[in-house]
Scaffold this active site. Structure first.
Site, PDB file in Angstrom:
ATOM      1  N   PRO A 297      18.037  -3.036 -10.822  1.00 38.65           N
ATOM      2  CA  PRO A 297      17.556  -3.193  -9.471  1.00 38.65           C
ATOM      3  C   PRO A 297      17.896  -2.408  -8.232  1.00 38.65           C
ATOM      4  O   PRO A 297      17.432  -2.452  -6.993  1.00 38.65           O
ATOM      5  CB  PRO A 297      17.455  -4.666  -9.201  1.00 38.65           C
ATOM      6  CG  PRO A 297      18.593  -5.046 -10.070  1.00 38.65           C
ATOM      7  CD  PRO A 297      18.614  -4.313 -11.270  1.00 38.65           C
ATOM      8  N   TYR A 389      14.492   6.681  -1.801  1.00 39.77           N
ATOM      9  CA  TYR A 389      14.508   5.457  -1.608  1.00 39.77           C
ATOM     10  C   TYR A 389      13.233   4.787  -0.898  1.00 39.77           C
ATOM     11  O   TYR A 389      12.525   3.935  -1.278  1.00 39.77           O
ATOM     12  CB  TYR A 389      15.619   4.931  -0.560  1.00 39.77           C
ATOM     13  CG  TYR A 389      15.952   3.628  -0.601  1.00 39.77           C
ATOM     14  CD1 TYR A 389      16.758   2.850  -1.569  1.00 39.77           C
ATOM     15  CD2 TYR A 389      15.098   2.735   0.538  1.00 39.77           C
ATOM     16  CE1 TYR A 389      16.905   1.583  -1.425  1.00 39.77           C
ATOM     17  CE2 TYR A 389      15.315   1.303   0.548  1.00 39.77           C
ATOM     18  CZ  TYR A 389      16.482   0.596  -0.451  1.00 39.77           C
ATOM     19  OH  TYR A 389      16.379  -0.724  -0.293  1.00 39.77           O
TER      20      TYR A 389
HETATM   21  P1  RFL Z   1       6.308  -9.662 -14.331  1.00 45.22           P
HETATM   22  O1  RFL Z   1       6.548  -9.928 -13.076  1.00 45.22           O
HETATM   23  O2  RFL Z   1       7.381 -10.046 -15.386  1.00 45.22           O
HETATM   24  O3  RFL Z   1       4.999 -10.637 -14.932  1.00 45.22           O
HETATM   25  C1  RFL Z   1       4.689 -10.503 -16.190  1.00 45.22           C
HETATM   26  C2  RFL Z   1       3.876 -11.654 -16.435  1.00 45.22           C
HETATM   27  O4  RFL Z   1       3.373 -11.851 -17.739  1.00 45.22           O
HETATM   28  C3  RFL Z   1       3.467 -13.216 -18.120  1.00 45.22           C
HETATM   29  N1  RFL Z   1       3.586 -13.145 -19.696  1.00 45.22           N
HETATM   30  C4  RFL Z   1       2.438 -13.448 -20.488  1.00 45.22           C
HETATM   31  N2  RFL Z   1       1.289 -13.835 -20.119  1.00 45.22           N
HETATM   32  C5  RFL Z   1       0.426 -14.151 -20.962  1.00 45.22           C
HETATM   33  N3  RFL Z   1       0.850 -14.136 -22.474  1.00 45.22           N
HETATM   34  C6  RFL Z   1       2.012 -13.587 -22.845  1.00 45.22           C
HETATM   35  N4  RFL Z   1       2.290 -13.350 -24.033  1.00 45.22           N
HETATM   36  C7  RFL Z   1       2.773 -13.352 -21.809  1.00 45.22           C
HETATM   37  N5  RFL Z   1       4.399 -13.080 -21.802  1.00 45.22           N
HETATM   38  C8  RFL Z   1       4.667 -12.903 -20.596  1.00 45.22           C
HETATM   39  C9  RFL Z   1       4.860 -13.698 -17.720  1.00 45.22           C
HETATM   40  O5  RFL Z   1       4.767 -15.078 -17.618  1.00 45.22           O
HETATM   41  C10 RFL Z   1       4.675 -13.114 -16.181  1.00 45.22           C
HETATM   42  O6  RFL Z   1       3.954 -13.952 -15.179  1.00 45.22           O
HETATM   43  O7  RFL Z   1       5.964  -8.319 -14.523  1.00 45.22           O
HETATM   44  P2  RFL Z   1       5.009  -7.355 -13.614  1.00 45.22           P
HETATM   45  O8  RFL Z   1       3.833  -7.857 -13.109  1.00 45.22           O
HETATM   46  O9  RFL Z   1       4.914  -5.939 -14.281  1.00 45.22           O
HETATM   47  O10 RFL Z   1       6.064  -7.103 -12.380  1.00 45.22           O
HETATM   48  C11 RFL Z   1       7.141  -6.374 -12.195  1.00 45.22           C
HETATM   49  C12 RFL Z   1       8.058  -6.929 -11.262  1.00 45.22           C
HETATM   50  O11 RFL Z   1       8.101  -8.179 -11.413  1.00 45.22           O
HETATM   51  C13 RFL Z   1       9.547  -6.598 -11.538  1.00 45.22           C
HETATM   52  O12 RFL Z   1       9.443  -4.956 -11.752  1.00 45.22           O
HETATM   53  C14 RFL Z   1      10.745  -6.815 -10.520  1.00 45.22           C
HETATM   54  O13 RFL Z   1      10.560  -8.019 -10.185  1.00 45.22           O
HETATM   55  C15 RFL Z   1      11.829  -6.254 -11.050  1.00 45.22           C
HETATM   56  N6  RFL Z   1      13.032  -6.825 -10.305  1.00 45.22           N
HETATM   57  C16 RFL Z   1      13.298  -6.213  -9.324  1.00 45.22           C
HETATM   58  N7  RFL Z   1      12.759  -5.333  -8.877  1.00 45.22           N
HETATM   59  C17 RFL Z   1      13.021  -4.748  -7.296  1.00 45.22           C
HETATM   60  O14 RFL Z   1      12.217  -3.919  -6.926  1.00 45.22           O
HETATM   61  N8  RFL Z   1      13.857  -5.420  -6.858  1.00 45.22           N
HETATM   62  C18 RFL Z   1      14.565  -6.575  -7.393  1.00 45.22           C
HETATM   63  O15 RFL Z   1      15.361  -7.022  -6.578  1.00 45.22           O
HETATM   64  C19 RFL Z   1      14.326  -7.132  -8.595  1.00 45.22           C
HETATM   65  N9  RFL Z   1      14.922  -8.151  -8.994  1.00 45.22           N
HETATM   66  C20 RFL Z   1      13.670  -7.923 -10.859  1.00 45.22           C
HETATM   67  C21 RFL Z   1      14.734  -8.651 -10.422  1.00 45.22           C
HETATM   68  C22 RFL Z   1      13.362  -8.384 -12.240  1.00 45.22           C
HETATM   69  C23 RFL Z   1      14.013  -9.323 -12.749  1.00 45.22           C
HETATM   70  N10 RFL Z   1      13.565  -9.877 -14.234  1.00 45.22           N
HETATM   71  C24 RFL Z   1      12.224  -9.328 -14.943  1.00 45.22           C
HETATM   72  C25 RFL Z   1      14.529 -10.354 -15.054  1.00 45.22           C
HETATM   73  C26 RFL Z   1      15.238  -9.726 -10.910  1.00 45.22           C
HETATM   74  C27 RFL Z   1      15.043 -10.108 -12.053  1.00 45.22           C
HETATM   75  C28 RFL Z   1      15.445 -11.472 -12.578  1.00 45.22           C
HETATM   76  C1  PHB Z   2      16.242  -7.868  -2.687  1.00 46.21           C
HETATM   77  O1  PHB Z   2      16.113  -8.701  -3.680  1.00 46.21           O
HETATM   78  O2  PHB Z   2      16.043  -8.346  -1.396  1.00 46.21           O
HETATM   79  C2  PHB Z   2      16.358  -6.631  -3.288  1.00 46.21           C
HETATM   80  C3  PHB Z   2      16.926  -6.242  -4.565  1.00 46.21           C
HETATM   81  C4  PHB Z   2      17.548  -4.836  -5.023  1.00 46.21           C
HETATM   82  C5  PHB Z   2      17.325  -3.793  -3.793  1.00 46.21           C
HETATM   83  C6  PHB Z   2      16.956  -4.164  -2.503  1.00 46.21           C
HETATM   84  C7  PHB Z   2      16.667  -5.419  -2.338  1.00 46.21           C
HETATM   85  O3  PHB Z   2      17.820  -2.717  -4.084  1.00 46.21           O
END
Ligand code: RFL
Ligand code: PHB
Length: 401
Positions: A297, A389
């Site tokens: 992230p 960025y």
């Molecule tokens: P998601 O958000 O994981 O959504 C996928 C959805 O699919 C469902 N699913 C199913 N549904 C039906 N049948 C199945 N068999 C299924 N298996 C799973 C799940 O329940 C879910 O609702 O993927 P999507 O939509 O591609 O979105 C991507 C983003 O969520 C992800 O890239 C970001 O959140 C990554 N990420 C972060 N990105 C940032 O840019 N900044 C961050 O701070 C940041 N923090 C994070 C994050 C991802 C994390 N994960 C995945 C562990 C922090 C965490 C904890």
């Molecule tokens: C946030 O969760 O706000 C976040 C996470 C990763 C970044 C910036 C913002 O690099």
């Protein structure tokens, strides 16, 4: 009794990828059904990304869900880098000729997309169990699942695998047809959300001898902080007090003095990983978002990459239905991957620059400090970090025809 439904596009997953695709397709007059494993409330309870690139902002506007984001989101034209005990600002806006990012939480984006979907009366099956995808190597793919005790079969033209890293779509592709690239980092991020005013009006990325820290925010009254922690740390061992104390130790004097602490609303540890699947299309199954790739992230790219995959996929499907052209479908994977690898590269590089790696000796800290000094004091260096960025343009390095 089993239920049979017919749609043009079956979308697996109601995270940001699936919901945004559903909305963009709806705007284009293409019907889709979303199938999600968990409840809507559970999806909204996951605290994740916070920074939107201009390309994502534009896509949310195109999807007709940008009103609240423009009202409540915070436009940021720069961020601070803290190293060697001093803070330095990267003036993204000045360096990139006016580009910014928007601080607006993934939870809010998801909320807005869910509201728009409900308002338009579009079908979503939440809490679907035993979801399976089949026949995507033919022109008549199928999705089967159980919903409220009833067996459902969804017949469709295409399946969009928007089901995240642990989803069923990528796992259903024959192993011989897919190549996976992966790097797992030897630390995680401990995140804390609190209803306290942010320590600074922009984000602060911290390289400290005690490890990486990030001061982020969701609004003028809600903060999000992260600490680099060893993978062996357990969440229950981190009290709120311990978190705030460790954060203070990683900040500079000024930020330490400004920091307002309070009870956590949420705390979690996330592992860091770089991961890419090639290709992203298998017959009539397309992977998008975290189902196809993961970034650490640090560069705030995960959600933004998901949004651009979905844009390319929507364009390809519109081209198919409106012009009977398969060109967009055929080039989907290559087009996405060209963009994805650049964001993967940036996220890996920024992670390497800002974290302490357990096996590195003191020389690596000096290399990092020298590189940070170079980046801050060189126009070319600062511009490189700024343009990555804020996000590369959608058509960056597209071959000209
Ligand atoms: P998601 O958000 O994981 O959504 C996928 C959805 O699919 C469902 N699913 C199913 N549904 C039906 N049948 C199945 N068999 C299924 N298996 C799973 C799940 O329940 C879910 O609702 O993927 P999507 O939509 O591609 O979105 C991507 C983003 O969520 C992800 O890239 C970001 O959140 C990554 N990420 C972060 N990105 C940032 O840019 N900044 C961050 O701070 C940041 N923090 C994070 C994050 C991802 C994390 N994960 C995945 C562990 C922090 C965490 C904890
Ligand atoms: C946030 O969760 O706000 C976040 C996470 C990763 C970044 C910036 C913002 O690099």
């Amino acid at each position: 009794m089993s239920l049979s439904i017919r749609t043009q596009v079956a979308i697996i997953g109601a995270g940001p990828s699936g919901l945004l695709l559903g909305q963009l397709l709806h705007k284009a007059g293409i019907d889709a059904v979303i199938v999600e494993r968990v409840s809507g409330d559970y999806v909204l309870g996951r605290i994740r990304a916070g920074v939107l690139e201009q390309v994502t902002i534009d896509l949310l506007d195109e999807a007709g869900v940008g009103t609240r984001m423009h009202r409540e989101g915070l436009v940021h034209g720069g961020f601070d880098m803290l190293y060697g005990g001093k803070r330095h600002r990267i003036d993204m806006n000045g360096l990139t000729g006016g580009k910014n990012v928007m601080v607006y939480g993934q939870t809010e984006v998801t909320h807005d997309l869910m509201d728009a979907r409900a308002f338009a009366g579009l079908p979503t099956y939440y809490e679907a169990s035993d979801v399976q995808v089949a026949d995507f190597d033919t022109t008549h793919p199928r999705v089967t699942f159980t919903h409220q005790g009833q067996a459902v079969t969804l017949s469709c033209d295409f399946i969009a695998g928007c089901d995240g890293f642990h989803g069923v779509c990528r796992a259903s592709v024959p192993r011989k047809s897919i190549q996976e690239f992966e790097k797992v980092y030897p630390f995680g991020w401990l995140g804390l959300l609190s209803d306290t005013p942010p320590v600074h009006d922009e984000l602060i990325y911290v390289n400290s001898p005690r490890g990486f820290a990030l001061c982020s925010q969701r609004s003028k009254t809600r903060s999000r902080y992260y600490l680099q922690v060893p993978l062996t740390d357990r969440l229950q061992d981190w009290t709120d007090d311990a978190f705030w104390q460790e954060l203070r130790l990683r900040l500079d004097d000024d930020a330490r003095a400004q920091l307002v602490t309070g009870p956590s609303l949420e705390k979690s540890i996330a592992p860091l990983r770089s991961f890419v699947t090639e290709p992203m299309r298998f017959g009539r199954l397309f992977l998008a978002g975290d189902a196809a790739h993961i970034v650490p992230p640090t560069g705030a790219k995960g959600l933004n990459l998901a949004a651009t995959d979905v844009k390319y996929l929507c364009n390809a499907l519109v081209d198919f239905y409106q012009n009977r052209s398969e060109e967009g479908i055929d080039s989907y994977s290559a087009r996405c991957l060209r963009r994805i690898w650049k964001a993967e590269r940036f996220s890996w590089w920024f992670t390497s620059l800002m974290h302490r790696f357990p096996d590195d000796g003191p020389i690596t800290a000096r290399f990092q400090e020298a590189e940070l000094d170079y980046l801050i004091h060189s126009h070319a260096g600062s511009l490189s970090i700024a343009e990555n960025y804020v996000g590369l343009p959608l058509d960056f390095a597209e071959p000209t025809r």
